[in-house]
Design an enzyme around this catalytic site. Structure first.
Site, PDB file in Angstrom:
ATOM      1  N   GLU A  42      55.375 -14.126 110.789  1.00  0.00           N
ATOM      2  CA  GLU A  42      55.905 -13.178 109.801  1.00  0.00           C
ATOM      3  C   GLU A  42      54.837 -12.808 108.781  1.00  0.00           C
ATOM      4  O   GLU A  42      54.807 -11.699 108.259  1.00  0.00           O
ATOM      5  CB  GLU A  42      57.154 -13.780 109.125  1.00  0.00           C
ATOM      6  CG  GLU A  42      58.348 -13.740 110.073  1.00  0.00           C
ATOM      7  CD  GLU A  42      59.364 -14.843 109.871  1.00  0.00           C
ATOM      8  OE1 GLU A  42      59.404 -15.457 108.783  1.00  0.00           O
ATOM      9  OE2 GLU A  42      60.118 -15.116 110.836  1.00  0.00           O
ATOM     10  N   SER A  45      63.731 -20.317 117.860  1.00  0.00           N
ATOM     11  CA  SER A  45      65.131 -20.522 118.257  1.00  0.00           C
ATOM     12  C   SER A  45      65.433 -21.929 118.749  1.00  0.00           C
ATOM     13  O   SER A  45      66.181 -22.120 119.710  1.00  0.00           O
ATOM     14  CB  SER A  45      65.542 -19.494 119.325  1.00  0.00           C
ATOM     15  OG  SER A  45      65.459 -18.198 118.793  1.00  0.00           O
ATOM     16  N   GLY A  52      63.563 -22.776 112.107  1.00  0.00           N
ATOM     17  CA  GLY A  52      63.847 -21.820 111.028  1.00  0.00           C
ATOM     18  C   GLY A  52      65.328 -21.833 110.694  1.00  0.00           C
ATOM     19  O   GLY A  52      65.817 -22.694 109.966  1.00  0.00           O
TER      20      GLY A  52
HETATM   21  P1  PGA Z   1      63.783 -19.821 114.175  1.00  0.00           P
HETATM   22  O1  PGA Z   1      62.406 -19.720 113.343  1.00  0.00           O
HETATM   23  O2  PGA Z   1      64.047 -21.267 114.421  1.00  0.00           O
HETATM   24  O3  PGA Z   1      64.807 -19.182 113.289  1.00  0.00           O
HETATM   25  O4  PGA Z   1      63.568 -19.070 115.449  1.00  0.00           O
HETATM   26  C1  PGA Z   1      61.315 -20.515 113.656  1.00  0.00           C
HETATM   27  C2  PGA Z   1      60.148 -20.198 112.755  1.00  0.00           C
HETATM   28  O5  PGA Z   1      59.952 -19.021 112.411  1.00  0.00           O
HETATM   29  O6  PGA Z   1      59.404 -21.099 112.375  1.00  0.00           O
END
Ligand code: PGA
Length: 249
Positions: A95, A211, A232
């Protein structure tokens, strides 16, 4: 085997919400053999110090400036978060790379700044869907490692965790198969071996993120090739995160 469980809060929760969360997590995960690391927003690190310092839970930030100090309005330095007792920092999350245009040069500088200030680094790498579809994921991740770790010494690698996070699996619910993850962890170890030594390749800690949740954490944590997971969305659900933190292999 002991695993590393990382919770990445992203831009979620208020400091007060985090306070209750941290108190509950410390109690609920007492006795776990795993290393639990929570990375809340910067504004929560003071609270983390109050609640978590001296407990079995480590904490860290989600980013730092590549600069040490100075005229960088709005930025937060490595020494600031270190002063708040943070032990870790996430560097190069997709990100940040995607939405904030951080390239490998910046990521490399951030890693150096973090290590110089005594922080441990969680370095995120991973390809997007197009790169994977074009069968270029291996090459892409190798290049990220080469560029991001440029100038980092072998003895500093014990302060680096590599988080393999394929962008297309983050927050999408798309499950990457264990075989695919295994292939990528092998590739990462080989590249570390190529850049440093066989010992370094064997010893580097690699976690998977994207995920991770109730349906797949057991499958992931039961494999020796993986040192842990980075979570996340689900880390915001304390009962589910607790379950994963307490998993013992
Ligand atoms: P997520 O995010 O578990 O919501 O897929 C993981 C992360 O961005 O570290």
């Amino acid at each position: 085997m002991k695993k590393i469980i990382i919770g990445n809060f992203k831009m979620n929760t208020t400091p007060s919400e985090f306070k209750s969360y941290a108190m509950a997590l410390a109690t609920k995960t007492k006795g776990t053999k795993n290393d639990v690391i929570v990375c809340p927003p910067y504004t929560h690190l003071g609270t983390a110090k109050q609640i978590l310092a001296g407990s079995h839970i480590y904490y860290g930030a989600q980013n730092i400036s590549e600069e040490e100090s100075g005229a960088f309005t709005g930025e937060i330095s490595a020494s600031m978060i270190k002063d708040l007792g943070a032990e870790y920092v996430i560097v190069g999350h997709s990100e940040r790379r995607g939405k904030f245009k951080e390239n490998d040069k910046v990521v490399n500088k951030k890693i150096k700044t973090a290590l110089a200030n005594g922080l441990k680094v969680i370095l995120c790498v991973g390809e997007n869907l197009q790169t994977r579809t074009n069968k270029q994921a291996a090459m892409f991740v190798k290049k990220q490692l080469d560029d991001d770790l440029k100038g980092i010494y072998e003895n500093e690698l014990e302060s680096v965790i590599i988080a393999y996070e394929p962008i297309w699996a983050i927050g999408t619910g798309k499950n990457v198969t264990v075989t695919e993850i295994h292939k990528m962890t092998d590739l990462i170890r080989k590249e570390i071996e190529y850049l440093y030594s066989e010992k370094a390749g064997r010893g580097i800690n690699i976690v998977y993120g994207g995920s991770v949740g109730l349906t797949n954490y057991k499958k992931l944590l039961s494999n020796d090739f993986l040192n842990g997971v980075m979570i996340g969305n689900i880390c915001l659900e304390i009962d589910n995160f607790t379950l994963i933190c307490r998993e013992n292999y």
